[in-house]
Design a protein around this motif. Structure first.
Motif, PDB file in Angstrom:
ATOM      1  N   VAL A  89       0.738  -0.899   0.294  1.00 44.89           N
ATOM      2  CA  VAL A  89      -0.349  -0.374   0.059  1.00 44.89           C
ATOM      3  C   VAL A  89       0.900   1.017   0.044  1.00 44.89           C
ATOM      4  N   GLY A  92       4.302   4.813  -4.436  1.00 43.32           N
ATOM      5  CA  GLY A  92       5.507   6.103  -4.498  1.00 43.32           C
ATOM      6  C   GLY A  92       6.709   5.590  -4.130  1.00 43.32           C
ATOM      7  N   VAL A 154       3.201   3.825   2.917  1.00 41.25           N
ATOM      8  CA  VAL A 154       2.956   5.168   2.865  1.00 41.25           C
ATOM      9  C   VAL A 154       3.170   6.521   4.361  1.00 41.25           C
ATOM     10  N   VAL A 162      -3.672   2.626   7.467  1.00 49.09           N
ATOM     11  CA  VAL A 162      -3.081   1.121   6.264  1.00 49.09           C
ATOM     12  C   VAL A 162      -3.140   0.146   7.506  1.00 49.09           C
ATOM     13  N   PHE A 177       6.859   0.491   7.151  1.00 47.37           N
ATOM     14  CA  PHE A 177       7.934   1.143   6.325  1.00 47.37           C
ATOM     15  C   PHE A 177       8.124   2.182   6.739  1.00 47.37           C
ATOM     16  N   ASP A 194      13.556  -0.286   9.296  1.00 42.99           N
ATOM     17  CA  ASP A 194      14.001   1.832   9.628  1.00 42.99           C
ATOM     18  C   ASP A 194      15.560   1.478   8.770  1.00 42.99           C
TER      19      ASP A 194
END
Ligand code: NAI
Length: 212
Positions: A89, A92, A154, A162, A177, A194
């Motif tokens: 999801v 980008g 996101v 989400v 993430f 991370d």
């Protein structure tokens, strides 16, 4: 054997043993000792033995472990032998890069769908042929594609929303993430990534070297 009882650091090391065994098998090695495995991976032999004893695998004194058998055992625990359906999801920079990364597919993690809410992105076709789906069709697509894992890519401000959506669908685990701590049921399988932690660990190592 129940996965839940194995500590997370052990699970992570099992994945590393698996990769090392793959190379040993390729080079024709039929057995390996805990010492040898440990030396290659910078892990103490006693730790290797302890990790492997979690699933009842004991090396023979003087001979060690049978590489193929050990690899099979680890593969079973890690669920490597099966295929996992994954959705992302957030289409980008990160989401699209992950979706187009062929390494995941090769390891059995199939990206089956990618979602976004931006009308400019929905309907766009990625390099790998996937089309960005509208988040409003999330539940339906997750069911249809039998998605097991969800990746959150996101912005932090949307991550909890989400995550809630993923938990309430049939998704079994999440990789997050986004730089935010998610509030989800404690037992729900979750991994957080991370990359800056890796940079921090490296800068620490470099500093340690310099101070020696
Ligand atoms: P980006 O801004 O390029 O992409 C984010 C995408 O999410 C956009 O396409 C946006 O339309 C979409 N989006 C926003 N709200 C949404 C929602 N509710 N549902 C579905 N889609 C939604 O950001 P980028 O660079 O791809 O980073 C994504 C996330 O990953 C960020 O939270 C960033 O901080 C994090 N990140 C984490 C890294 C790590 O090591 N953990 C490394 C790089 C990024």
């Amino acid at each position: 054997m129940e996965n839940r009882k194995i500590p997370k650091p052990t699970i992570k090391r099992l994945a590393v043993y698996y990769r090392c065994l793959e190379n040993l098998i390729k080079s024709g090695m039929e057995t390996v000792s805990s010492q040898e495995l440990g030396n290659r991976l910078n892990v103490k032999a006693s730790q290797v033995r302890k990790d492997l004893s979690y699933f009842g695998e004991f090396g023979k004194r003087g001979i060690g472990y049978q590489t193929r058998r050990l690899q099979d055992g680890i593969a079973e625990i890690l669920g490597i032998k099966r295929e996992w359906n994954v959705c992302i999801v957030g289409a980008g920079n990160l989401g699209v890069a992950l979706a187009n990364y062929p390494g995941l597919f090769k390891s059995g993690y199939k990206i089956k769908a990618i979602f976004d809410i931006d009308p400019k992105k929905v309907g766009r076709k990625l390099q790998n042929g996937l089309v960005v789906e509208d988040l409003k069709n999330f539940g339906e697509i997750v069911r249809r594609e039998k998605i097991h894992m969800g990746v959150i890519a996101v912005p932090a401000s949307s991550a909890q929303y989400v995550a809630n959506l993923m938990v309430s669908s049939r998704i079994e685990g999440i990789i997050n993430f986004a730089p935010v701590r998610l509030n989800i049921p404690e037992t729900f399988p979750l991994e957080e990534i991370d990359i800056s932690l890796t940079f921090r660990a490296l800068s620490f190592q470099i500093n340690m070297q310099k101070n020696r």
